[in-house]
Design a protein around this motif. Structure first.
Motif, short mmCIF file in Angstrom:
data_model
loop_
_atom_site.label_atom_id
_atom_site.label_comp_id
_atom_site.label_asym_id
_atom_site.label_seq_id
_atom_site.Cartn_x
_atom_site.Cartn_y
_atom_site.Cartn_z
N GLU A 123 0.83 -1.22 0.00
CA GLU A 123 0.00 0.00 0.00
C GLU A 123 0.86 1.26 0.00
OE1 GLU A 123 -1.71 1.12 4.19
OE2 GLU A 123 -1.86 -1.06 4.00
N ASN A 124 2.01 1.24 0.70
CA ASN A 124 2.90 2.40 0.67
C ASN A 124 3.54 2.56 -0.70
OD1 ASN A 124 2.46 3.21 3.33
ND2 ASN A 124 4.09 1.90 4.14
N TRP A 125 3.92 1.46 -1.31
CA TRP A 125 4.55 1.49 -2.64
C TRP A 125 3.61 2.14 -3.66
CZ3 TRP A 125 9.32 1.18 -4.15
CH2 TRP A 125 9.66 0.81 -5.45
N LEU A 126 2.34 1.76 -3.62
CA LEU A 126 1.35 2.33 -4.55
C LEU A 126 0.98 3.76 -4.16
CD1 LEU A 126 -1.00 -0.77 -4.97
CD2 LEU A 126 0.71 0.07 -6.59
N GLY A 127 0.88 4.02 -2.85
CA GLY A 127 0.50 5.36 -2.39
C GLY A 127 1.53 6.41 -2.75
N VAL A 128 2.81 6.07 -2.63
CA VAL A 128 3.88 7.01 -2.98
C VAL A 128 3.86 7.32 -4.48
CG1 VAL A 128 6.38 7.27 -3.15
CG2 VAL A 128 5.37 6.40 -1.05
N LYS A 129 3.65 6.29 -5.28
CA LYS A 129 3.59 6.47 -6.74
C LYS A 129 2.41 7.35 -7.12
CE LYS A 129 4.99 5.31 -10.95
NZ LYS A 129 6.34 5.59 -11.46
N LYS A 130 1.26 7.11 -6.49
CA LYS A 130 0.06 7.88 -6.77
C LYS A 130 0.26 9.35 -6.43
CE LYS A 130 -4.83 8.23 -5.49
NZ LYS A 130 -5.90 7.69 -4.59
N ASN A 131 1.03 9.60 -5.37
CA ASN A 131 1.26 10.98 -4.94
C ASN A 131 2.42 11.63 -5.68
OD1 ASN A 131 -0.05 12.79 -3.22
ND2 ASN A 131 1.57 12.66 -1.68
N LYS A 132 3.01 10.90 -6.64
CA LYS A 132 4.03 11.42 -7.55
C LYS A 132 5.35 11.80 -6.88
CE LYS A 132 0.58 12.96 -10.88
NZ LYS A 132 0.03 14.09 -11.69
N PHE A 133 5.67 11.08 -5.78
CA PHE A 133 7.01 11.19 -5.21
C PHE A 133 7.92 10.18 -5.91
CE2 PHE A 133 4.49 12.18 -1.20
CZ PHE A 133 4.66 13.55 -1.31
N LEU A 134 9.21 10.47 -5.96
CA LEU A 134 10.16 9.43 -6.35
C LEU A 134 10.15 8.38 -5.24
CD1 LEU A 134 13.22 11.46 -7.68
CD2 LEU A 134 11.38 10.40 -8.98
N ARG A 135 10.18 7.10 -5.63
CA ARG A 135 10.08 6.06 -4.62
C ARG A 135 11.25 5.07 -4.75
NH1 ARG A 135 5.18 2.17 -7.05
NH2 ARG A 135 6.30 1.62 -8.96
N GLY A 136 11.60 4.48 -3.61
CA GLY A 136 12.62 3.46 -3.58
C GLY A 136 12.27 2.44 -2.51
N ALA A 137 12.82 1.23 -2.65
CA ALA A 137 12.54 0.16 -1.69
C ALA A 137 13.84 -0.25 -0.99
CB ALA A 137 11.93 -1.04 -2.40
N TYR A 138 13.71 -0.63 0.29
CA TYR A 138 14.91 -1.08 0.99
C TYR A 138 14.67 -2.39 1.72
CZ TYR A 138 13.31 0.81 5.58
OH TYR A 138 12.64 1.08 6.76
N HIS A 139 15.76 -3.11 1.91
CA HIS A 139 15.74 -4.40 2.61
C HIS A 139 16.51 -4.28 3.92
CE1 HIS A 139 16.05 -8.73 3.33
NE2 HIS A 139 17.34 -8.55 3.58
N TYR A 140 15.89 -4.72 5.02
CA TYR A 140 16.56 -4.74 6.32
C TYR A 140 17.31 -6.06 6.43
CZ TYR A 140 17.39 -4.39 11.32
OH TYR A 140 17.99 -4.33 12.54
N TYR A 141 18.64 -5.95 6.45
CA TYR A 141 19.50 -7.13 6.42
C TYR A 141 19.73 -7.69 7.81
CZ TYR A 141 23.45 -10.07 4.91
OH TYR A 141 24.30 -11.11 4.62
N ARG A 142 19.51 -9.02 7.94
CA ARG A 142 19.80 -9.71 9.19
C ARG A 142 21.13 -10.45 9.04
NH1 ARG A 142 13.84 -12.37 10.28
NH2 ARG A 142 12.87 -10.60 11.35
N PRO A 143 22.15 -10.06 9.80
CA PRO A 143 23.50 -10.60 9.62
C PRO A 143 23.60 -12.11 9.79
CG PRO A 143 23.56 -8.65 10.99
CD PRO A 143 22.12 -9.02 10.83
N ASN A 144 22.72 -12.71 10.58
CA ASN A 144 22.85 -14.13 10.90
C ASN A 144 21.98 -15.04 10.03
OD1 ASN A 144 24.62 -13.66 13.28
ND2 ASN A 144 22.81 -12.62 14.04
#
Length: 287
Positions: free
Chosen positions: A134-155
């Motif tokens: 929903e955030n991915w689509l909402g940001v696009k709809k509001n015409k912001f540049l969007r990016g996605a990030y991954h939270y890395y678990r070291p173990n």
């Protein structure tokens, strides 16, 4: 016949007069107070514009309405934004912000337009952010540049983490490069093994999207573990310290606060500055 008892004379030992010592103590105390007052005065003078804005002393910056509309997260935020006027400003969000009304998300402090938003997509090798779609689509709809990030678990397995991110995120033309968020140190492996895992994730994601990922981390983590061996990557650095008011030249993004407020989002939010203007930010998007 009684013997006379000889009385001993009691010698009175007088303490040395400590007038000089007491005077020195008072002088030191006075100097310490003066130093403290100068320090306070210096801080107030340095943040004078931010304080004036915060308390609505400036007539051209009086904000009308409720307390929420007048609220400034802190004076330092204003100070940083004032110095970085002209730079692209953005947010990063996750499920922790709850449901966001993207139609209301517009600017910071009714003055600084929001240009981009990074959205958490995945965590480790098996968890999706509950509000990513929903955030991915909402940001696009509001015409912001969007990016996605991954939270890395070291173990956890690095390639499995990369696979989860790739399955979850479909980047389109105009989106920002993928981001690897690394904040924790490993518990059951060495730093060297951690770096090998990070490199594997980065390589797998780059091979899929045909664009080099960005690395997000704290400034200390960057300086201690990543700066030298990952100098072929661009970095997004987090530092909230009050004395830090500018970004280094080798930082692509700077997350300078986690305590800002934005219409449409409940509670505090992270704010980031791109080391360039909006037009320059568009140059690094996916083609």
């Amino acid at each position: 016949m009684r013997k006379k008892t000889a009385r001993r004379k009691t010698t009175v030992v007088r303490k040395p007069y400590r007038k000089a010592s007491s005077f020195s103590t008072r002088i030191l105390r006075f100097l310490a107070i003066c130093f403290f007052l100068l320090l306070v005065f210096g801080l107030v003078y340095h943040y004078r514009d931010g304080l004036a804005y915060y308390f609505s002393f400036k007539s051209d910056k009086v904000l009308e309405g409720t307390t929420e509309e007048k609220r400034i997260s802190d004076v330092r935020n204003y100070q940083v934004l004032e110095k970085k006027e002209g730079k692209a400003v953005g947010l990063d969000v996750s499920e922790y912000q709850g449901k966001i009304n993207w139609d209301d998300v517009d600017s910071l402090e009714n003055k600084y337009p929001i240009h981009f938003v990074f959205i958490r997509a995945t965590v480790g090798s098996d968890r999706l952010d509950k509000r990513f779609k929903e955030n991915w689509l909402g940001v696009k709809k509001n015409k912001f540049l969007r990016g996605a990030y991954h939270y890395y678990r070291p173990n956890e397995n690095s390639l499995e983490q990369a696979e989860l991110f790739i399955k979850t995120v479909s980047l389109q033309k105009g989106d920002l490069p993928p981001v690897l968020d690394i904040e924790k140190l490993p518990k059951n492996q060495s730093i060297e093994r951690l770096k090998i895992g990070l490199r594997r994730w980065l390589n797998a994601v780059e091979a899929h999207y045909k664009v080099k990922p960005i690395i997000y981390t704290g400034e200390s983590y960057y300086e201690d573990f990543l700066k030298e061996e990952f100098n072929d990557y661009l970095f997004w650095i987090a530092n909230y310290n009050f004395y830090r008011e500018k970004m280094e030249e080798d930082w692509l993004f700077w997350q300078f606060t986690e305590k800002a407020t934005v219409p449409g989002i409940k509670g505090n939010i992270d704010v980031n500055i791109y080391n360039g203007d909006l037009q320059q930010l568009r140059y690094i998007t996916v083609e």
